[in-house]
Design an enzyme around this catalytic site. Structure first.
Site, PDB file in Angstrom:
ATOM      1  N   ASP A   1      -8.430 -12.150  -5.381  1.00  0.00           N
ATOM      2  CA  ASP A   1      -7.682 -11.040  -4.790  1.00  0.00           C
ATOM      3  C   ASP A   1      -8.623 -10.094  -4.076  1.00  0.00           C
ATOM      4  OD1 ASP A   1      -5.120 -11.720  -5.460  1.00  0.00           O
ATOM      5  OD2 ASP A   1      -5.042 -10.518  -7.280  1.00  0.00           O
TER       6      ASP A   1
ATOM      7  N   LYS B   1     -12.385 -12.514  -9.162  1.00  0.00           N
ATOM      8  CA  LYS B   1     -10.975 -12.442  -8.780  1.00  0.00           C
ATOM      9  C   LYS B   1     -10.881 -12.525  -7.259  1.00  0.00           C
ATOM     10  CE  LYS B   1      -9.197 -11.528 -12.928  1.00  0.00           C
ATOM     11  NZ  LYS B   1      -8.253 -12.432 -13.615  1.00  0.00           N
TER      12      LYS B   1
ATOM     13  N   LYS C   1     -11.027  -4.977 -10.489  1.00  0.00           N
ATOM     14  CA  LYS C   1     -11.209  -6.416 -10.669  1.00  0.00           C
ATOM     15  C   LYS C   1     -12.632  -6.826 -10.313  1.00  0.00           C
ATOM     16  CE  LYS C   1      -6.382  -7.371  -9.442  1.00  0.00           C
ATOM     17  NZ  LYS C   1      -5.481  -8.015  -8.470  1.00  0.00           N
TER      18      LYS C   1
ATOM     19  N   HIS D   1      -5.128  11.843  -4.487  1.00  0.00           N
ATOM     20  CA  HIS D   1      -3.784  11.283  -4.648  1.00  0.00           C
ATOM     21  C   HIS D   1      -3.734  10.536  -5.982  1.00  0.00           C
ATOM     22  CE1 HIS D   1      -0.418   8.520  -4.132  1.00  0.00           C
ATOM     23  NE2 HIS D   1       0.035   9.334  -3.191  1.00  0.00           N
TER      24      HIS D   1
ATOM     25  N   ASP E   1       3.190  13.583  -9.587  1.00  0.00           N
ATOM     26  CA  ASP E   1       3.617  12.189  -9.447  1.00  0.00           C
ATOM     27  C   ASP E   1       2.667  11.318 -10.257  1.00  0.00           C
ATOM     28  OD1 ASP E   1       4.871   9.891  -8.607  1.00  0.00           O
ATOM     29  OD2 ASP E   1       4.045   9.915  -6.582  1.00  0.00           O
ATOM     30  N   ALA E   2       3.202  10.476 -11.113  1.00  0.00           N
ATOM     31  CA  ALA E   2       2.348   9.552 -11.876  1.00  0.00           C
ATOM     32  C   ALA E   2       1.631   8.600 -10.925  1.00  0.00           C
ATOM     33  CB  ALA E   2       3.188   8.769 -12.878  1.00  0.00           C
TER      34      ALA E   2
ATOM     35  N   PHE F   1       3.383  22.672  -0.998  1.00  0.00           N
ATOM     36  CA  PHE F   1       2.765  21.567  -1.733  1.00  0.00           C
ATOM     37  C   PHE F   1       1.772  22.160  -2.729  1.00  0.00           C
ATOM     38  CE2 PHE F   1       0.599  17.135  -1.016  1.00  0.00           C
ATOM     39  CZ  PHE F   1       0.725  16.862  -2.363  1.00  0.00           C
TER      40      PHE F   1
ATOM     41  N   GLU G   1      -6.909  -1.666 -15.496  1.00  0.00           N
ATOM     42  CA  GLU G   1      -5.774  -0.987 -14.872  1.00  0.00           C
ATOM     43  C   GLU G   1      -5.680   0.429 -15.433  1.00  0.00           C
ATOM     44  OE1 GLU G   1      -4.128  -2.547 -12.588  1.00  0.00           O
ATOM     45  OE2 GLU G   1      -4.603  -4.656 -12.954  1.00  0.00           O
TER      46      GLU G   1
ATOM     47  N   ASP H   1      -2.393   7.838  -7.179  1.00  0.00           N
ATOM     48  CA  ASP H   1      -2.691   6.401  -7.161  1.00  0.00           C
ATOM     49  C   ASP H   1      -4.164   6.142  -6.890  1.00  0.00           C
ATOM     50  OD1 ASP H   1      -0.022   5.738  -7.637  1.00  0.00           O
ATOM     51  OD2 ASP H   1       0.456   5.681  -5.499  1.00  0.00           O
ATOM     52  N   LYS H   2      -4.757   6.963  -6.021  1.00  0.00           N
ATOM     53  CA  LYS H   2      -6.172   6.787  -5.702  1.00  0.00           C
ATOM     54  C   LYS H   2      -7.071   7.253  -6.852  1.00  0.00           C
ATOM     55  CE  LYS H   2      -6.512   4.365  -2.432  1.00  0.00           C
ATOM     56  NZ  LYS H   2      -7.102   3.095  -2.825  1.00  0.00           N
TER      57      LYS H   2
ATOM     58  N   ARG I   1      -1.520   0.586  -6.185  1.00  0.00           N
ATOM     59  CA  ARG I   1      -0.264   0.909  -5.528  1.00  0.00           C
ATOM     60  C   ARG I   1      -0.475   1.415  -4.100  1.00  0.00           C
ATOM     61  NH1 ARG I   1       3.837   4.099  -9.331  1.00  0.00           N
ATOM     62  NH2 ARG I   1       2.510   5.868  -8.753  1.00  0.00           N
ATOM     63  N   LYS I   2      -1.684   1.281  -3.593  1.00  0.00           N
ATOM     64  CA  LYS I   2      -1.968   1.673  -2.210  1.00  0.00           C
ATOM     65  C   LYS I   2      -2.712   0.550  -1.483  1.00  0.00           C
ATOM     66  CE  LYS I   2      -0.058   5.709  -1.803  1.00  0.00           C
ATOM     67  NZ  LYS I   2       1.004   5.320  -2.766  1.00  0.00           N
TER      68      LYS I   2
ATOM     69  N   LYS J   1      -2.346  13.692   1.992  1.00  0.00           N
ATOM     70  CA  LYS J   1      -1.996  12.490   2.747  1.00  0.00           C
ATOM     71  C   LYS J   1      -2.169  12.747   4.241  1.00  0.00           C
ATOM     72  CE  LYS J   1       1.562  10.333  -0.176  1.00  0.00           C
ATOM     73  NZ  LYS J   1       2.939   9.802  -0.168  1.00  0.00           N
TER      74      LYS J   1
ATOM     75  N   GLU K   1      -8.157  -6.262 -19.424  1.00  0.00           N
ATOM     76  CA  GLU K   1      -8.968  -7.270 -20.095  1.00  0.00           C
ATOM     77  C   GLU K   1     -10.408  -7.156 -19.615  1.00  0.00           C
ATOM     78  OE1 GLU K   1      -5.023  -7.717 -19.811  1.00  0.00           O
ATOM     79  OE2 GLU K   1      -6.148  -8.504 -18.103  1.00  0.00           O
TER      80      GLU K   1
END
Length: 424
Positions: free
Chosen positions: A298, A296, A292, A17, A265-266, A257, A45, A19-20, A271-272, A182, A58
């Site tokens: 997060d 961090k 990260k 995918h 899809d970009a 598909f 990123e 995003d993955k 985003r997941k 998916k 960074e």
């Protein structure tokens, strides 16, 4: 308040995918930096689209990493090559980088924590241990007794389906599959417990022609039969709750598909985040993990809160437990710790909170030390965080993940039972 009888749905996505793809690239870069220099500060990123991958962010480190090579190798291992077809190929895609150093203002707060602390904080830590949180924010951890790994059943099943979908592709069992895909699972709950599989959904990228068959209606029929046999039935064979005669099975419901991945899809790192955690069953603080370094919070505090929640459930102190942690940038101690057992606790949430404060060091340095987060890539052959970047960061059983250990459970149970609770 959640009703006792309800349907709940969670989704997962395959490693192909878009995003993955980005999450895995960002974490592959992190793995490489931490393997060579464990003190590296990384915030990488990634975005991908047709014919291109861009890495920005960074990074401050005392080592050199050939980022374009890491990007291309990651894309290759996922399966985007000249055979996958469709506008994204590890050999030919452009790889752009725009990397700066970590802000000195942020680094100052991380390197030495702000000195003002709560009255009960340990002020005897050495300066090297006294690091501050790498950002402000809230993090949630969750555990429940619905599965052996103490995860919600819908996301557990969705991950297994996505993982198996990638497995049959990579092993050549279904060689017409492409990397993007998916899964989605809807579970019916009765009296608050999983009772029935309501719907299973799979969507997978595929070749336009299968074994000489080009008619799309026949292609989709082949895919439906194969995915039911080799993916869905395979996964549910060993599940306690089986498929029933009225379980809805949806496979490629869009009807076709072929165009997928970064061409379709970009993609973007982070985003997941619901797929990465509990499938929406628990709250989420909003911070992503991938790319990260563990200063961090997060990332590191989300792992720590899962560890706390899982040990509480494993100890029998509650059937389900959610932990919220809050941090301020540059401050070591959490601003707040909240325990919520949703009325399932064998002792009060206040009493469990006291056990948490007594048994878990939730300062960034304490978390780093407890899980050895900086050294995990080197200990795992240079690849650790990238493996987490697909199929979930929580509930993993396919390799050793320290925040999934339940080594505090017996201690928590013993301390709780010493005050006369009904934990047994």
């Amino acid at each position: 308040m959640t009703p006792k009888n309800f349907l709940f749905t969670s989704e997962s996505v395959t490693e192909g995918h878009p995003d993955k793809v980005c999450d895995q690239i960002s974490d592959a870069i992190l793995d490489e930096f931490l393997t060579k220099y464990p003190q590296s500060r990384v915030a990488a990123e990634t975005t991908v689209t047709t014919g291109m991958a861009l890495v920005c962010g960074e990074i401050t480190s005392d080592c050199y990493v050939d980022i374009p090579s890491v990007v291309r190798n990651t894309i290759k291992n996922i399966g985007y090559d000249e055979k996958s077809g469709g506008g994204f190929d590890y050999k030919n895609c452009a790889v752009l980088t725009s990397i700066d150093e970590q802000s000195t203002d942020i680094a100052g707060g991380v390197n030495k924590a702000y000195e003002t602390r709560s009255d009960n904080a340990d002020t005897s830590v050495s300066e090297t241990e006294n690091i501050g949180a790498g950002d402000q924010g809230i993090m949630f951890g969750y555990a429940c007794n619905e599965t052996p790994e103490l995860m919600p059943l819908p996301i557990s099943l969705a991950h297994k389906l996505s993982y198996r979908l990638a497995q049959v592709r990579k092993q050549g069992i279904l060689n017409y599959l492409r990397p993007d895909g998916k899964s989605q699972v809807t579970v019916e709950y009765v009296d608050g417990k999983p009772a029935k599989i309501h719907t299973v959904l799979l969507s997978t990228q595929h070749d336009s022609e299968i074994n000489g068959v080009s008619d799309n209606s026949k292609v989709q029929e082949i895919i439906r039969n194969d995915l039911k046999k080799y993916v869905i039935d395979y996964v549910f064979e060993n599940e306690e709750i089986k498929l029933s005669s009225d379980t809805k099975i949806l496979i490629n419901p869009s009807g076709r598909f072929v165009i997928g991945g970064p061409q379709g899809d970009a993609g973007l790192t982070g985003r997941k985040i619901i797929v990465d955690t509990y499938g929406g069953y628990s709250r989420h603080g909003g911070g992503a993990f991938s790319g990260k370094d563990p200063t961090k919070v997060d990332r590191s505090a989300a792992y720590a809160s899962r560890y706390v929640a899982k040990n509480i459930v494993a100890a029998g102190l509650a059937e389900k437990c959610e932990i919220e942690l809050a941090y301020a940038i540059g401050v070591a101690e959490p601003i707040s710790i909240l325990v919520d057992t949703f009325g399932t606790g064998k002792i009060s949430d206040d009493e469990i909170s006291k056990l948490v404060s007594k048994n878990f060091d939730l300062r960034p340095a304490g978390i780093l030390a407890a899980f050895d987060l900086r050294n995990l890539p080197a200990k795992n052959g240079g690849k650790f965080y990238q493996k987490l970047a697909a199929y979930g960061h929580m509930g993993r059983t396919d390799f050793d993940v320290p925040w999934e250990h339940v080594d505090k459970a017996e201690t928590l149970k013993a301390q709780a039972c010493s005050c006369g609770c009904a934990c047994h």
